[in-house]
Design a protein around this motif. Structure first.
Motif, PDB file in Angstrom:
ATOM      1  N   VAL A 272      -4.726  -8.056  -5.844  1.00 30.75           N
ATOM      2  CA  VAL A 272      -4.462  -6.686  -6.268  1.00 30.75           C
ATOM      3  C   VAL A 272      -3.826  -5.939  -5.100  1.00 30.75           C
ATOM      4  O   VAL A 272      -4.067  -6.261  -3.938  1.00 30.75           O
ATOM      5  N   VAL A 273      -3.012  -4.964  -5.426  1.00 29.99           N
ATOM      6  CA  VAL A 273      -2.301  -4.197  -4.416  1.00 29.99           C
ATOM      7  C   VAL A 273      -2.798  -2.756  -4.481  1.00 29.99           C
ATOM      8  O   VAL A 273      -2.576  -2.074  -5.479  1.00 29.99           O
ATOM      9  N   PRO A 274      -3.489  -2.284  -3.425  1.00 24.23           N
ATOM     10  CA  PRO A 274      -3.961  -0.897  -3.428  1.00 24.23           C
ATOM     11  C   PRO A 274      -2.791   0.082  -3.500  1.00 24.23           C
ATOM     12  O   PRO A 274      -1.817  -0.060  -2.763  1.00 24.23           O
ATOM     13  N   ARG A 275      -2.886   1.041  -4.396  1.00 26.80           N
ATOM     14  CA  ARG A 275      -1.788   1.982  -4.628  1.00 26.80           C
ATOM     15  C   ARG A 275      -1.386   2.736  -3.372  1.00 26.80           C
ATOM     16  O   ARG A 275      -0.208   2.825  -3.031  1.00 26.80           O
TER      17      ARG A 275
ATOM     18  N   THR B 240       2.536   3.710   0.950  1.00 26.98           N
ATOM     19  CA  THR B 240       2.763   3.932   2.380  1.00 26.98           C
ATOM     20  C   THR B 240       3.697   2.865   2.934  1.00 26.98           C
ATOM     21  O   THR B 240       4.640   3.159   3.680  1.00 26.98           O
ATOM     22  N   TRP B 241       3.452   1.609   2.560  1.00 30.41           N
ATOM     23  CA  TRP B 241       4.308   0.504   2.998  1.00 30.41           C
ATOM     24  C   TRP B 241       5.733   0.684   2.479  1.00 30.41           C
ATOM     25  O   TRP B 241       6.705   0.486   3.205  1.00 30.41           O
ATOM     26  N   LEU B 242       5.846   1.097   1.224  1.00 34.86           N
ATOM     27  CA  LEU B 242       7.163   1.265   0.622  1.00 34.86           C
ATOM     28  C   LEU B 242       7.944   2.374   1.305  1.00 34.86           C
ATOM     29  O   LEU B 242       9.140   2.234   1.557  1.00 34.86           O
TER      30      LEU B 242
ATOM     31  N   ILE C  99       3.687  -7.650   1.829  1.00 38.83           N
ATOM     32  CA  ILE C  99       3.224  -6.604   0.918  1.00 38.83           C
ATOM     33  C   ILE C  99       1.714  -6.494   1.093  1.00 38.83           C
ATOM     34  O   ILE C  99       1.009  -7.495   1.016  1.00 38.83           O
ATOM     35  N   PRO C 100       1.193  -5.277   1.334  1.00 38.53           N
ATOM     36  CA  PRO C 100      -0.254  -5.138   1.527  1.00 38.53           C
ATOM     37  C   PRO C 100      -1.012  -5.418   0.235  1.00 38.53           C
ATOM     38  O   PRO C 100      -0.734  -4.824  -0.803  1.00 38.53           O
TER      39      PRO C 100
END
Length: 114
Positions: free
Chosen positions: A66-69, A74-76, A56-57
């Motif tokens: 924290v995970v940038p939205r 994009t990853w999802l 997960i980025p």
């Protein structure tokens, strides 16, 4: 008992020059790990493990992940690609492991009975 009444003047906000730029409102640009876990229906520990492995980025700011939205979505979307068909060759290691487990159980039972 004598009560004194004081008149207070109301506060005034400082005047801002008309040519001063007001910053654009910024929405949240990152998700917390707990929010990502909820969106993916995963437990918190599993989500942290996927983040630490790089699956997960995410970025670490200070001591907090924290995970940038944008990167997360994009990853999802990339995860929603058509799944590859499973070939019988891909199942061989699973079947081999299953056979080894059954053999270990059989050996253990035979030792108990002997």
């Amino acid at each position: 008992m004598n009560a004194r009444i004081y008149d207070f003047t109301p506060r005034t906000s400082p005047t801002t020059p008309a040519d001063a730029e007001t910053p654009a409102p910024v929405g949240r640009v990152v998700y917390t790990v707990k929010e990502v876990a909820g969106m993916l229906s995963l437990n918190l520990g599993g989500t942290y493990a996927l983040i630490r492995s790089g699956e997960i980025p995410a970025i670490k700011l200070g001591g907090r992940w924290v995970v940038p939205r944008g990167r997360f979505h994009t990853w999802l979307e990339a995860c929603h690609a058509e799944p590859e068909s499973v070939s019988p060759v891909g199942l061989a290691p699973i079947e081999q492991a299953h056979a080894e487990v059954l053999a270990a159980i059989t050996r253990r039972r035979s030792r108990r009975g002997a």
